[in-house]
Write a protein that holds these residues in place. Structure first.
Motif, PDB file in Angstrom:
ATOM      1  N   ASP A  79       5.954  -0.418 -13.581  1.00 41.63           N
ATOM      2  CA  ASP A  79       7.260  -0.010 -13.054  1.00 41.63           C
ATOM      3  C   ASP A  79       7.186   0.306 -11.564  1.00 41.63           C
ATOM      4  O   ASP A  79       8.120  -0.002 -10.802  1.00 41.63           O
ATOM      5  CB  ASP A  79       7.777   1.206 -13.814  1.00 41.63           C
ATOM      6  CG  ASP A  79       8.166   0.863 -15.256  1.00 41.63           C
ATOM      7  OD1 ASP A  79       8.372  -0.321 -15.525  1.00 41.63           O
ATOM      8  OD2 ASP A  79       8.251   1.805 -16.075  1.00 41.63           O
ATOM      9  N   ALA A  80       6.091   0.918 -11.149  1.00 42.44           N
ATOM     10  CA  ALA A  80       5.933   1.256  -9.734  1.00 42.44           C
ATOM     11  C   ALA A  80       5.866  -0.009  -8.888  1.00 42.44           C
ATOM     12  O   ALA A  80       6.453  -0.083  -7.795  1.00 42.44           O
ATOM     13  CB  ALA A  80       4.698   2.109  -9.530  1.00 42.44           C
ATOM     14  N   ARG A  81       5.153  -1.044  -9.409  1.00 45.60           N
ATOM     15  CA  ARG A  81       4.995  -2.263  -8.618  1.00 45.60           C
ATOM     16  C   ARG A  81       6.257  -3.103  -8.589  1.00 45.60           C
ATOM     17  O   ARG A  81       6.397  -3.999  -7.748  1.00 45.60           O
ATOM     18  CB  ARG A  81       3.820  -3.067  -9.166  1.00 45.60           C
ATOM     19  CG  ARG A  81       2.481  -2.435  -8.751  1.00 45.60           C
ATOM     20  CD  ARG A  81       1.292  -3.215  -9.242  1.00 45.60           C
ATOM     21  NE  ARG A  81       0.043  -2.660  -8.653  1.00 45.60           N
ATOM     22  CZ  ARG A  81      -1.184  -3.072  -9.013  1.00 45.60           C
ATOM     23  NH1 ARG A  81      -1.328  -4.012  -9.955  1.00 45.60           N
ATOM     24  NH2 ARG A  81      -2.235  -2.542  -8.433  1.00 45.60           N
ATOM     25  N   ARG A  82       7.188  -2.841  -9.500  1.00 45.82           N
ATOM     26  CA  ARG A  82       8.480  -3.502  -9.398  1.00 45.82           C
ATOM     27  C   ARG A  82       9.258  -2.968  -8.188  1.00 45.82           C
ATOM     28  O   ARG A  82      10.095  -3.676  -7.620  1.00 45.82           O
ATOM     29  CB  ARG A  82       9.283  -3.265 -10.672  1.00 45.82           C
ATOM     30  CG  ARG A  82       8.754  -4.003 -11.885  1.00 45.82           C
ATOM     31  CD  ARG A  82       9.748  -3.935 -13.040  1.00 45.82           C
ATOM     32  NE  ARG A  82       9.156  -4.505 -14.248  1.00 45.82           N
ATOM     33  CZ  ARG A  82       8.624  -3.799 -15.234  1.00 45.82           C
ATOM     34  NH1 ARG A  82       8.604  -2.458 -15.134  1.00 45.82           N
ATOM     35  NH2 ARG A  82       8.121  -4.401 -16.281  1.00 45.82           N
ATOM     36  N   GLU A  90      -2.464   6.758  -9.085  1.00 44.11           N
ATOM     37  CA  GLU A  90      -2.485   8.067  -8.418  1.00 44.11           C
ATOM     38  C   GLU A  90      -1.617   8.119  -7.163  1.00 44.11           C
ATOM     39  O   GLU A  90      -1.550   9.158  -6.504  1.00 44.11           O
ATOM     40  CB  GLU A  90      -3.915   8.528  -8.094  1.00 44.11           C
ATOM     41  CG  GLU A  90      -4.776   8.754  -9.329  1.00 44.11           C
ATOM     42  CD  GLU A  90      -6.139   9.319  -8.977  1.00 44.11           C
ATOM     43  OE1 GLU A  90      -6.446   9.431  -7.754  1.00 44.11           O
ATOM     44  OE2 GLU A  90      -6.894   9.656  -9.898  1.00 44.11           O
ATOM     45  N   ASP A  91      -0.970   7.007  -6.808  1.00 43.47           N
ATOM     46  CA  ASP A  91       0.010   7.084  -5.730  1.00 43.47           C
ATOM     47  C   ASP A  91       1.242   7.843  -6.224  1.00 43.47           C
ATOM     48  O   ASP A  91       1.433   8.025  -7.435  1.00 43.47           O
ATOM     49  CB  ASP A  91       0.425   5.679  -5.277  1.00 43.47           C
ATOM     50  CG  ASP A  91      -0.643   4.997  -4.428  1.00 43.47           C
ATOM     51  OD1 ASP A  91      -1.571   5.714  -4.011  1.00 43.47           O
ATOM     52  OD2 ASP A  91      -0.537   3.776  -4.203  1.00 43.47           O
ATOM     53  N   VAL A  92       2.082   8.265  -5.291  1.00 41.59           N
ATOM     54  CA  VAL A  92       3.307   8.992  -5.641  1.00 41.59           C
ATOM     55  C   VAL A  92       4.496   8.138  -5.247  1.00 41.59           C
ATOM     56  O   VAL A  92       4.609   7.686  -4.104  1.00 41.59           O
ATOM     57  CB  VAL A  92       3.369  10.367  -4.942  1.00 41.59           C
ATOM     58  CG1 VAL A  92       4.714  11.039  -5.222  1.00 41.59           C
ATOM     59  CG2 VAL A  92       2.230  11.252  -5.411  1.00 41.59           C
ATOM     60  N   VAL A  93       5.374   7.922  -6.225  1.00 42.20           N
ATOM     61  CA  VAL A  93       6.578   7.137  -5.991  1.00 42.20           C
ATOM     62  C   VAL A  93       7.770   8.088  -5.883  1.00 42.20           C
ATOM     63  O   VAL A  93       7.906   9.018  -6.680  1.00 42.20           O
ATOM     64  CB  VAL A  93       6.821   6.158  -7.154  1.00 42.20           C
ATOM     65  CG1 VAL A  93       8.129   5.387  -6.938  1.00 42.20           C
ATOM     66  CG2 VAL A  93       5.655   5.189  -7.282  1.00 42.20           C
ATOM     67  N   GLU A  94       8.614   7.855  -4.899  1.00 45.40           N
ATOM     68  CA  GLU A  94       9.816   8.666  -4.733  1.00 45.40           C
ATOM     69  C   GLU A  94      11.040   7.841  -5.107  1.00 45.40           C
ATOM     70  O   GLU A  94      11.272   6.769  -4.546  1.00 45.40           O
ATOM     71  CB  GLU A  94       9.941   9.178  -3.290  1.00 45.40           C
ATOM     72  CG  GLU A  94       8.902  10.220  -2.933  1.00 45.40           C
ATOM     73  CD  GLU A  94       9.199  10.899  -1.609  1.00 45.40           C
ATOM     74  OE1 GLU A  94      10.041  10.369  -0.852  1.00 45.40           O
ATOM     75  OE2 GLU A  94       8.603  11.955  -1.337  1.00 45.40           O
ATOM     76  N   LEU A  95      11.841   8.397  -6.064  1.00 44.74           N
ATOM     77  CA  LEU A  95      13.040   7.727  -6.533  1.00 44.74           C
ATOM     78  C   LEU A  95      14.244   8.609  -6.254  1.00 44.74           C
ATOM     79  O   LEU A  95      14.237   9.798  -6.588  1.00 44.74           O
ATOM     80  CB  LEU A  95      12.944   7.450  -8.044  1.00 44.74           C
ATOM     81  CG  LEU A  95      11.726   6.641  -8.509  1.00 44.74           C
ATOM     82  CD1 LEU A  95      11.672   6.606 -10.032  1.00 44.74           C
ATOM     83  CD2 LEU A  95      11.790   5.221  -7.955  1.00 44.74           C
ATOM     84  N   GLU A  96      15.265   8.028  -5.635  1.00 46.37           N
ATOM     85  CA  GLU A  96      16.441   8.836  -5.334  1.00 46.37           C
ATOM     86  C   GLU A  96      17.200   9.152  -6.619  1.00 46.37           C
ATOM     87  O   GLU A  96      17.536   8.249  -7.403  1.00 46.37           O
ATOM     88  CB  GLU A  96      17.368   8.129  -4.349  1.00 46.37           C
ATOM     89  CG  GLU A  96      18.549   9.011  -3.944  1.00 46.37           C
ATOM     90  CD  GLU A  96      19.414   8.391  -2.864  1.00 46.37           C
ATOM     91  OE1 GLU A  96      20.447   8.999  -2.521  1.00 46.37           O
ATOM     92  OE2 GLU A  96      19.050   7.307  -2.354  1.00 46.37           O
ATOM     93  N   VAL A  97      17.499  10.452  -6.808  1.00 51.21           N
ATOM     94  CA  VAL A  97      18.201  10.910  -8.010  1.00 51.21           C
ATOM     95  C   VAL A  97      19.335  11.853  -7.620  1.00 51.21           C
ATOM     96  O   VAL A  97      19.666  12.772  -8.375  1.00 51.21           O
ATOM     97  CB  VAL A  97      17.225  11.614  -8.988  1.00 51.21           C
ATOM     98  CG1 VAL A  97      16.248  10.623  -9.586  1.00 51.21           C
ATOM     99  CG2 VAL A  97      16.485  12.755  -8.280  1.00 51.21           C
TER     100      VAL A  97
END
Length: 394
Positions: A79-82, A90-97
Motif C-alpha cells: 500500500d505504501a508503494r502505491r 520502517e519508513d513513515v507514510v503521511e496520509l492527509e485525514v
C-alpha cells in the motif's frame, strides 16, 4: 483559521512578550488532542498549519511494515508503494485525514489555547519581573482595603500590605501614592502574589539609597538599621574615605535629604550615627543625642555598661526606653545604662576624660531640652537593655 491568526500572534509577541513559536507549538499539540477526542481517532497524527495561506491540514503518520496488525498506526509495504514506490520497511507514510468540519473545532481549540498561554505567560513574566525586586522599594497606588489587607497597585499586579506591616501613624485612602518595600514574592496557582511592607527596616535603608548619592554609589555604607516604624529609627553609617562625612552626607544641606525621608515616613524621627568597629565608640554614638561618660565592655557576654551624667539619664534611656532599646538593636550589644552617681556608688568610675566632651553651654542646652520634653520614665532606677529581649531585625 485565517491569516488573521498570524496578525494576532504578532500582536501577542509584541505586546505580551510571548514567542509566536511557543504559541504555535501549543496550538498544534492542542489540535492533535482535539482531533483524537472529537473524531475517535487513535492514530499518530501531525498538524500542518500554514499561516500565510490560512490553511490547516491533518496528516496521519503510519509506519511501513510487512504485516499490518493495527491499521491506525501501520501500513503495508504494498500500500505504501502505491503512494510512492521508494518507500521501504520502517519508513513513515503521511496520509492527509483532515475532517471537513475540523476548522470550527480548530478555531475553538486555538482560542482556548491562546487564552491559556497568554495568561500563563503573563503570570510568568510578572513573576520573573518581581522576583528580582524582592527587598527593593517601589511606588504604588492604594486601591482598596479590608480588615486584614490594603491592596496596592504596582502597575501590572496588585500587592498585599498586611495590617501588621502598616505604619500605626498612617491612614491609607484610595488613590494615595505610597512607597512600599517588597518583602516576598510567591508563585501560586492564581499567579504571583506579592507582599509589601511600610514598617520593614529595609524601607528606610532603600529610601536613604534613593536620597543620598554617596550611599547609592558606595562611598557611604549603611552598616545597620534599627526601626520602630512610625515613631523613631536609628541608622549607622560609615565611609572608608576620610574626606567624606558619612553622617553629613545623609543629613544633606540644611537637613534636606533626611527631611525628605522623614516626610515620606509621615514624621518618623531618624537618628543618624557614625559607625565604628570599636564597640565603645559605637555604643556611645548609638545613644545619641545623650552624652556618654564611659562605656565598659564585656566581650564574653557581648554586653556593655554605659555611664552617663545624672542629668542625661532620662535622655539616654528615652521615652519608654526607646532610645536605649533602639541603640541595643542598632549595635547588637546589650546595654546597661547607669547614672554617674549610681555608678560611683557601685564602685564603677568613669575614665577621667569622657568619651564626649561638652561645656557648660551644652549642659544648659540639654537641661532645657529635658524640661521641654517629658520622657515618662523613672530615672531613679538603672535600666538594662538586652538585644535578646527584642525581635530580631528583619
Amino acid at each position: 483559521m485565517s491569516s488573521e491568526l498570524l496578525d494576532a500572534l504578532l500582536v501577542l509577541e509584541k505586546e505580551k512578550g510571548i514567542s509566536r513559536n511557543v504559541i504555535m507549538e501549543a496550538i498544534e499539540a492542542a489540535l492533535i488532542s482535539a482531533y483524537r477526542r472529537n473524531f475517535n481517532q487513535a492514530q499518530n497524527v501531525r498538524i500542518d498549519i500554514n499561516l500565510g495561506a490560512g490553511s490547516m491540514r491533518v496528516f496521519a503518520r503510519k509506519e511501513v511494515v510487512d504485516e499490518v496488525f493495527d491499521p491506525r498506526l501501520e501500513i503495508s509495504l504494498d500500500d505504501a508503494r502505491r503512494i510512492n514506490p521508494n518507500y521501504q520497511i520502517e519508513d513513515v507514510v503521511e496520509l492527509e485525514v483532515t475532517p471537513k468540519d475540523f476548522g470550527r473545532i480548530a478555531a475553538q481549540t486555538a482560542k482556548q489555547v491562546v487564552t491559556q498561554r497568554v495568561r500563563e505567560a503573563e503570570r510568568g513574566i510578572i513573576y520573573s519581573e518581581f522576583i528580582d525586586r524582592e527587598e527593593d522599594i517601589m511606588t504604588g497606588i492604594v486601591q482598596r482595603q479590608d480588615p486584614k489587607f490594603i491592596y496596592v497597585s504596582l502597575g501590572k499586579i496588585e500587592a498585599i500590605l498586611p495590617s501588621n506591616e502598616q505604619m500605626p501613624n498612617e491612614r491609607y485612602k484610595p488613590h494615595d501614592r505610597i512607597k512600599v518595600f517588597l518583602t516576598k514574592v510567591e508563585k501560586t496557582t492564581k499567579g504571583p502574589q506579592i507582599f509589601v511592607s511600610r514598617t520593614h527596616p529595609g524601607l528606610l535603608k532603600r529610601l536613604f539609597e534613593i536620597e543620598v548619592p554617596e550611599i547609592y554609589d558606595g562611598t557611604v555604607e549603611i552598616k545597620s538599621v534599627a526601626r520602630e516604624a512610625g515613631d523613631r529609627s536609628k541608622i549607622s553609617v560609615h565611609s572608608d574615605n576620610p574626606e567624606v562625612d558619612a553622617v553629613g552626607s545623609c543629613v544633606g544641606p540644611k537637613g534636606s535629604r533626611v527631611q525628605a525621608i522623614v516626610n515620606e515616613l509621615k514624621g518618623e524621627k531618624i537618628d543618624i550615627v557614625k559607625w565604628s568597629a570599636d564597640p565603645v565608640v559605637f555604643v556611645a554614638n548609638a545613644l545619641s543625642p545623650s552624652k556618654v561618660l564611659d562605656v565598659i565592655v564585656n566581650e564574653a557576654d557581648k554586653a556593655t555598661t554605659v555611664i552617663v551624667p545624672d542629668y542625661q539619664l532620662s535622655l539616654a534611656i528615652g521615652k519608654r526606653g526607646q532610645n536605649a532599646r533602639l541603640a541595643a538593636k542598632l549595635t547588637g550589644w546589650k546595654i546597661d545604662i547607669k547614672s554617674e552617681s549610681d555608678a560611683r556608688e557601685a564602685g564603677i568610675f568613669p575614665r577621667e576624660e569622657s568619651l564626649l566632651t561638652f561645656n557648660q553651654e551644652d549642659i544648659e542646652e540639654e537641661v532645657d531640652f529635658e524640661l521641654k520634653h517629658n520622657h515618662d520614665i523613672d530615672v531613679d532606677d538603672d535600666i538594662n537593655f538586652d538585644t535578646d529581649n527584642f525581635d530580631d531585625e528583619r
